[in-house]
Design a protein around this motif. Structure first.
Motif, PDB file in Angstrom:
ATOM      1  N   VAL A  92      46.476  35.156  33.547  1.00 34.26           N
ATOM      2  CA  VAL A  92      47.276  35.030  34.756  1.00 34.26           C
ATOM      3  C   VAL A  92      47.465  33.561  35.114  1.00 34.26           C
TER       4      VAL A  92
ATOM      5  N   ALA B  42      42.617  37.546  33.919  1.00 36.81           N
ATOM      6  CA  ALA B  42      42.998  38.176  35.185  1.00 36.81           C
ATOM      7  C   ALA B  42      41.790  38.669  35.971  1.00 36.81           C
TER       8      ALA B  42
ATOM      9  N   TYR C 141      51.798  36.953  34.726  1.00 34.74           N
ATOM     10  CA  TYR C 141      50.870  37.523  33.740  1.00 34.74           C
ATOM     11  C   TYR C 141      51.414  37.315  32.328  1.00 34.74           C
TER      12      TYR C 141
END
Length: 463
Positions: free
Chosen positions: A179, A309, A274
């Motif tokens: 991310v 993430a 992402y």
């Protein structure tokens, strides 16, 4: 509205004494925003201000401002006083709005603590200006929202933080596990007025609306002690229009990310992109720096990062990987810490409040907290939090009973054996350690259920 001659109703419903006179002359006024080069009235509707001052729109705005409550601005007018003020002064205010000459008042500076420490500046408009901004927001939202990116979730009808979290979870589950987490530095304080107004002029055809928005942006700030601060950049947090203006300004970044096919979510000034690799994330970060620089904004390098993430949070949530490589949601560590700090504050043993008052304050806080974090796939963590909260409440009971003789009597009366009660009473001032002993016999979970202390574990809040 055809309301001339109507009598104010005792209910306090908005009574506005005109709308049948037609539009005010559309002449150039001092301070009016000129149209940007190449932009004509056909960029958007030219009758937006007429829509703003229509009675149904104003009634909805008044209802919203009253429900939001909030503190007075620099003039000291409260929300409860607004209806009477409008009944007396609305005719003149309406004429100024239609002529494009309305001048907002300064905003009042108010500071609130940030969750991570430090203070955040809010700019509190007067109640009247909040009402006018809300009326403008309701019209502009319907005109502008359809053109925003579907990846933008902040402060939009039909969009929510929960939807943003679920969308991010889907990207991570699909394999986009790196991310680009971007935090803008003092975003609402750094909004460039000229850049924002240029973008608004391409979407809004009513110059009166543009003029008043510019005046809201440039309204001064009254700090403590009556010190007046002129403002040349920023849009004050605290005004109803600010979130919409943020979406207008940042929409070009959304569209550029869409054009490149990136998977991302944005909620106000928080943007998460992402990617499948760190190297791809580094390319996106470089590109975002250029995009935000073009808007005269800066990325907060200390809070932004390219990372896996599940190491980052998004809108109070974070992710974890369950067996079978299933990505699930949980309340972030920071959110849990903040929640426990708040519970500690409410259940302090030296605040001198009754058990009932403490439970009521806990209920008001925990019900809202659980509602926001209802997407968390971590029932065991919520059970542990429930146990910890009840532990604190048992310690609070012991503190309020104070003396050993009182503790002994109360525990025996609640079914605890004399030997166990005597052991607790002997160490009467060890509130926390005592509350972890067999005191749960005297103060069982069912006792706190009867007090309507919320339980966090389970699909819904239970009392």
């Amino acid at each position: 509205m055809g309301l001339k001659g109507t009598r104010p109703q005792m209910s306090g419903q908005l009574e506005l004494p005109l709308e049948s006179r037609g539009e005010a002359p559309r002449i150039q006024r001092s301070g009016e925003v000129p149209m940007a080069a190449g932009v004509t009235e056909r960029s958007g509707r030219g009758d937006l201000m007429e829509m703003v001052v229509r009675r149904p729109n104003l009634q909805a705005a008044l209802k919203r401002v009253k429900s939001n409550k909030g503190s007075p601005g620099i003039d000291g007018m409260t929300v409860d006083e607004l209806s009477a003020h409008l009944r007396e002064h609305w005719e003149g205010i309406r004429e100024q709005l239609l002529a494009g000459t309305y001048q907002p008042q300064m905003v009042k500076r108010q500071q609130i603590p940030k969750s991570g420490g430090g203070m955040r500046d809010l700019g509190i408009p007067t109640v009247l200006d909040r009402f006018i901004q809300q009326a403008m927001l309701q019209v502009l939202q319907s005109e502008l929202d359809g053109g925003f990116s579907r990846h933008s979730y902040g402060f939009r009808p039909g969009k929510s933080a929960h939807q943003a979290v679920c969308e991010a979870q889907k990207y991570v589950q699909e394999g986009y596990r790196w991310v680009v987490d971007v935090d803008l530095e003092k975003f609402f304080d750094r909004v460039n007025h000229d850049v924002l107004m240029g973008k608004l002029a391409k979407r809004i055809g009513d110059r009166r609306v543009l003029t008043i928005i510019r005046r809201y942006l440039e309204a001064g700030v009254m700090a403590q002690g009556g010190v007046v601060i002129e403002r040349y950049e920023g849009t004050p947090q605290g005004g109803p229009l600010s979130p919409l203006l943020a979406n207008v300004l940042l929409d070009s970044v959304d569209k550029e990310l869409e054009k490149r096919g990136h998977r991302f979510v944005r909620y106000a000034d928080d943007c998460n992109v992402y990617m499948q690799s760190r190297r791809a994330g580094e390319r996106v970060m470089r590109h975002l720096r250029k995009l935000f620089t073009g808007l005269k904004l800066r990325i907060n390098e200390s809070k932004s990062a390219i990372d896996l993430a599940w190491r980052r949070k998004i809108l109070g949530y974070s992710f974890w990987v369950a067996p079978g490589k299933v990505v699930k949601r949980r309340a972030s560590k920071k959110a849990i810490t903040a929640m426990k700090d708040r519970v500690r504050e409410i259940t302090k043993r030296n605040r001198g409040r009754s058990i009932g008052e403490v439970v009521e304050e806990l209920r008001n806080y925990l019900v809202g907290w659980k509602e926001y974090y209802r997407l968390a796939d971590t029932p065991h963590i919520f059970r542990e939090l429930d146990e910890w909260i009840r532990h604190r409440m048992r310690a609070l009971h012991l503190k309020q009973w104070k003396r050993g003789t009182t503790i002994f009597r109360e525990l025996c009366a609640r079914g605890m054996s004399r030997a166990s009660a005597a052991k607790v009473a002997f160490r009467g001032r060890s509130w926390w350690n005592n509350s972890a002993m067999a005191i749960h016999i005297a103060l069982p979970n069912s006792y706190f259920d009867q007090l309507q202390l919320p339980r966090l574990a389970g699909s819904t809040i239970t009392f």
